[in-house]
Design a protein around this motif. Structure first.
Motif, PDB file in Angstrom:
ATOM      1  N   HIS A  18       7.721   1.586 -32.600  1.00 29.53           N
ATOM      2  CA  HIS A  18       6.295   1.483 -32.927  1.00 29.53           C
ATOM      3  C   HIS A  18       5.767   2.821 -33.456  1.00 29.53           C
ATOM      4  CE1 HIS A  18       5.949   3.425 -29.060  1.00 29.53           C
ATOM      5  NE2 HIS A  18       6.483   2.379 -28.454  1.00 29.53           N
ATOM      6  N   ILE A  19       4.523   2.783 -33.923  1.00 29.68           N
ATOM      7  CA  ILE A  19       3.965   3.960 -34.600  1.00 29.68           C
ATOM      8  C   ILE A  19       3.882   5.198 -33.680  1.00 29.68           C
ATOM      9  CG2 ILE A  19       1.871   4.856 -35.735  1.00 29.68           C
ATOM     10  CD1 ILE A  19       1.628   2.023 -36.986  1.00 29.68           C
ATOM     11  N   PRO A  20       3.424   5.065 -32.420  1.00 27.92           N
ATOM     12  CA  PRO A  20       3.405   6.269 -31.583  1.00 27.92           C
ATOM     13  C   PRO A  20       4.793   6.920 -31.451  1.00 27.92           C
ATOM     14  CG  PRO A  20       2.055   4.569 -30.583  1.00 27.92           C
ATOM     15  CD  PRO A  20       2.743   3.923 -31.755  1.00 27.92           C
ATOM     16  N   HIS A  21       5.847   6.095 -31.371  1.00 26.28           N
ATOM     17  CA  HIS A  21       7.209   6.663 -31.370  1.00 26.28           C
ATOM     18  C   HIS A  21       7.422   7.529 -32.613  1.00 26.28           C
ATOM     19  CE1 HIS A  21       9.701   3.603 -28.740  1.00 26.28           C
ATOM     20  NE2 HIS A  21       9.309   4.650 -28.024  1.00 26.28           N
ATOM     21  N   LEU A  22       7.076   6.949 -33.772  1.00 25.28           N
ATOM     22  CA  LEU A  22       7.335   7.644 -35.045  1.00 25.28           C
ATOM     23  C   LEU A  22       6.547   8.959 -35.121  1.00 25.28           C
ATOM     24  CD1 LEU A  22       7.566   5.994 -38.538  1.00 25.28           C
ATOM     25  CD2 LEU A  22       6.250   8.069 -38.205  1.00 25.28           C
ATOM     26  N   ALA A  26      13.417   5.544 -18.677  1.00 27.73           N
ATOM     27  CA  ALA A  26      13.639   6.968 -18.983  1.00 27.73           C
ATOM     28  C   ALA A  26      12.678   7.361 -20.110  1.00 27.73           C
ATOM     29  CB  ALA A  26      15.085   7.185 -19.389  1.00 27.73           C
ATOM     30  N   ASP A  27      12.753   8.631 -20.536  1.00 27.22           N
ATOM     31  CA  ASP A  27      11.809   9.123 -21.539  1.00 27.22           C
ATOM     32  C   ASP A  27      12.566   9.463 -22.824  1.00 27.22           C
ATOM     33  OD1 ASP A  27       9.916  10.379 -23.056  1.00 27.22           O
ATOM     34  OD2 ASP A  27       9.212  11.727 -21.465  1.00 27.22           O
ATOM     35  N   GLY A  28      12.551   8.521 -23.765  1.00 27.16           N
ATOM     36  CA  GLY A  28      13.273   8.719 -25.027  1.00 27.16           C
ATOM     37  C   GLY A  28      12.810   9.950 -25.776  1.00 27.16           C
ATOM     38  N   MET A  29      11.508  10.212 -25.708  1.00 30.95           N
ATOM     39  CA  MET A  29      10.955  11.332 -26.475  1.00 30.95           C
ATOM     40  C   MET A  29      11.409  12.678 -25.918  1.00 30.95           C
ATOM     41  SD  MET A  29       9.683  10.701 -29.189  1.00 30.95           S
ATOM     42  CE  MET A  29       9.275   8.997 -29.282  1.00 30.95           C
ATOM     43  N   GLN A  30      11.619  12.703 -24.580  1.00 35.87           N
ATOM     44  CA  GLN A  30      12.105  13.952 -23.968  1.00 35.87           C
ATOM     45  C   GLN A  30      13.493  14.292 -24.518  1.00 35.87           C
ATOM     46  OE1 GLN A  30      12.538  13.747 -19.728  1.00 35.87           O
ATOM     47  NE2 GLN A  30      12.718  15.952 -19.517  1.00 35.87           N
ATOM     48  N   VAL A  50      15.702   6.071 -28.839  1.00 40.17           N
ATOM     49  CA  VAL A  50      14.461   6.308 -28.102  1.00 40.17           C
ATOM     50  C   VAL A  50      14.018   5.067 -27.309  1.00 40.17           C
ATOM     51  CG1 VAL A  50      12.007   6.761 -28.442  1.00 40.17           C
ATOM     52  CG2 VAL A  50      13.685   8.053 -29.747  1.00 40.17           C
ATOM     53  N   GLY A  51      13.889   3.937 -28.007  1.00 38.89           N
ATOM     54  CA  GLY A  51      13.341   2.731 -27.382  1.00 38.89           C
ATOM     55  C   GLY A  51      14.195   2.223 -26.226  1.00 38.89           C
ATOM     56  N   ARG A  52      15.506   2.326 -26.398  1.00 37.37           N
ATOM     57  CA  ARG A  52      16.377   1.800 -25.331  1.00 37.37           C
ATOM     58  C   ARG A  52      16.322   2.664 -24.077  1.00 37.37           C
ATOM     59  NH1 ARG A  52      21.528  -1.135 -28.312  1.00 37.37           N
ATOM     60  NH2 ARG A  52      20.266  -2.006 -29.993  1.00 37.37           N
ATOM     61  N   LEU A  53      16.032   3.959 -24.241  1.00 37.30           N
ATOM     62  CA  LEU A  53      15.813   4.803 -23.050  1.00 37.30           C
ATOM     63  C   LEU A  53      14.501   4.421 -22.391  1.00 37.30           C
ATOM     64  CD1 LEU A  53      17.122   8.276 -24.247  1.00 37.30           C
ATOM     65  CD2 LEU A  53      17.931   7.004 -22.254  1.00 37.30           C
ATOM     66  N   ASP A  72      14.490  15.225 -37.632  1.00 41.06           N
ATOM     67  CA  ASP A  72      14.714  15.299 -39.079  1.00 41.06           C
ATOM     68  C   ASP A  72      14.467  13.960 -39.758  1.00 41.06           C
ATOM     69  OD1 ASP A  72      16.009  18.090 -39.350  1.00 41.06           O
ATOM     70  OD2 ASP A  72      17.110  17.161 -37.698  1.00 41.06           O
ATOM     71  N   VAL A  73      14.808  12.881 -39.047  1.00 46.99           N
ATOM     72  CA  VAL A  73      14.759  11.530 -39.617  1.00 46.99           C
ATOM     73  C   VAL A  73      14.261  10.569 -38.543  1.00 46.99           C
ATOM     74  CG1 VAL A  73      16.121   9.763 -40.818  1.00 46.99           C
ATOM     75  CG2 VAL A  73      16.975  12.111 -40.751  1.00 46.99           C
ATOM     76  N   VAL A  74      13.499   9.552 -38.944  1.00 51.41           N
ATOM     77  CA  VAL A  74      13.300   8.396 -38.052  1.00 51.41           C
ATOM     78  C   VAL A  74      13.845   7.180 -38.768  1.00 51.41           C
ATOM     79  CG1 VAL A  74      11.293   9.081 -36.689  1.00 51.41           C
ATOM     80  CG2 VAL A  74      10.953   7.933 -38.875  1.00 51.41           C
ATOM     81  N   THR A  75      14.449   6.281 -38.003  1.00 52.17           N
ATOM     82  CA  THR A  75      14.818   5.001 -38.575  1.00 52.17           C
ATOM     83  C   THR A  75      14.130   3.908 -37.779  1.00 52.17           C
ATOM     84  OG1 THR A  75      16.596   3.632 -39.433  1.00 52.17           O
ATOM     85  CG2 THR A  75      17.005   4.659 -37.269  1.00 52.17           C
ATOM     86  N   CYS A  76      13.505   2.975 -38.487  1.00 53.06           N
ATOM     87  CA  CYS A  76      12.692   1.951 -37.824  1.00 53.06           C
ATOM     88  C   CYS A  76      12.571   0.726 -38.721  1.00 53.06           C
ATOM     89  CB  CYS A  76      11.311   2.520 -37.489  1.00 53.06           C
ATOM     90  SG  CYS A  76      10.464   3.189 -38.918  1.00 53.06           S
ATOM     91  N   PRO A  77      12.128  -0.395 -38.149  1.00 54.89           N
ATOM     92  CA  PRO A  77      11.930  -1.585 -38.976  1.00 54.89           C
ATOM     93  C   PRO A  77      10.783  -1.388 -39.976  1.00 54.89           C
ATOM     94  CG  PRO A  77      11.932  -2.120 -36.611  1.00 54.89           C
ATOM     95  CD  PRO A  77      11.844  -0.629 -36.728  1.00 54.89           C
ATOM     96  N   LEU A  78      10.760  -2.276 -40.978  1.00 57.28           N
ATOM     97  CA  LEU A  78       9.749  -2.183 -42.040  1.00 57.28           C
ATOM     98  C   LEU A  78       8.329  -2.185 -41.493  1.00 57.28           C
ATOM     99  CD1 LEU A  78       9.082  -2.224 -45.103  1.00 57.28           C
ATOM    100  CD2 LEU A  78       9.102  -4.726 -44.960  1.00 57.28           C
TER     101      LEU A  78
END
Ligand code: G3P
Length: 218
Positions: A171-175, A142-146, A134-137, A184-190
């Protein structure tokens, strides 16, 4: 939705485990390098330590980019611990290897997904997870969420069992958006996981509750 932590740092993994909300771990060669883990033996030992900390899937990425090399590395990783998921890049030989691993009952995570077509191909090959970044798009305008929305819709249209593992969640809005879209899953830093704890009205409300309690109990 499952929460995975995106790190090879044992302390961060332990902290997330202790919070009681962790479902798994994702790593990649950059995250392993960040921890200073080098050499095959050290890498394998580190993956084993992670697996012993977490009751859930642990993605360990192959370095090889040719079919035979991916199979060799992936099989060695899978033998390390039952929690290991072999992380394979979205390249031609990677897709072939995912089919091989799937047929052998070895779990896979197809990484570096930047289009719906790539996700569809990985699902067709039987990947356990696809990892759209997501973030790299977002980084390139570009729109990672799309992309998350597209993949969730496509997999749902056909009932593919492949799970959408939203990666490069910064970041939290991404999650939260991933949760709204049904990833189904998100992976993110602590810090993104622990950031969910915070709200100024919670702090303010708690301070008031404790002060009121103290007034009549002291
Ligand atoms: O799991 C992939 C992830 O580590 C990439 O995140 O922030 O480096 O784009 P980022």
């Amino acid at each position: 939705m499952k929460f995975f932590i995106d790190t090879a740092n044992l302390k961060d993994i332990q902290e997330a485990v202790e919070l009681g909300v962790l479902d798994g771990v994702t790593t990649n060669p950059s995250l392993m390098a960040k921890e200073g883990i080098k050499g095959t033996d050290a890498v394998m030992a580190h993956y084993k330590q992670i697996c012993e900390l977490v009751d859930g899937d642990v993605s360990a990425e192959v370095i090889a980019t040719d079919y035979e090399g991916i199979i060799r590395e992936g099989e060695a990783l899978a033998e390390l611990h039952p929690n290991i998921v072999v992380k394979v890049p979205m390249i031609r030989d990677g897709v072939k290897a995912i089919r091989y691993f799937t047929d052998k009952g070895i779990k896979t995570n197809c990484t570096l997904i930047f289009s719906a077509g790539q996700a569809l191909l990985a699902a067709k090959a039987g990947a356990t997870y696809v990892s759209p970044f997501v973030g790299r798009l977002d980084d390139i305008g570009a729109d990672g969420m799309q992309l998350i929305q597209q993949i969730v819709d496509i997999f749902s249209n056909y009932g593919y069992p492949t799970q959408v593992l939203a990666a490069s969640v910064r970041h939290i809005p991404h999650l939260i958006q991933c949760a709204e879209l049904g990833a189904d899953v998100v992976t993110c830093p602590l810090n993104v996981i622990t950031g969910l704890l915070n709200h100024p009205l919670t702090d303010k409300g708690l301070a008031t509750f404790l002060a009121d309690h103290k007034k009549v109990n002291s």
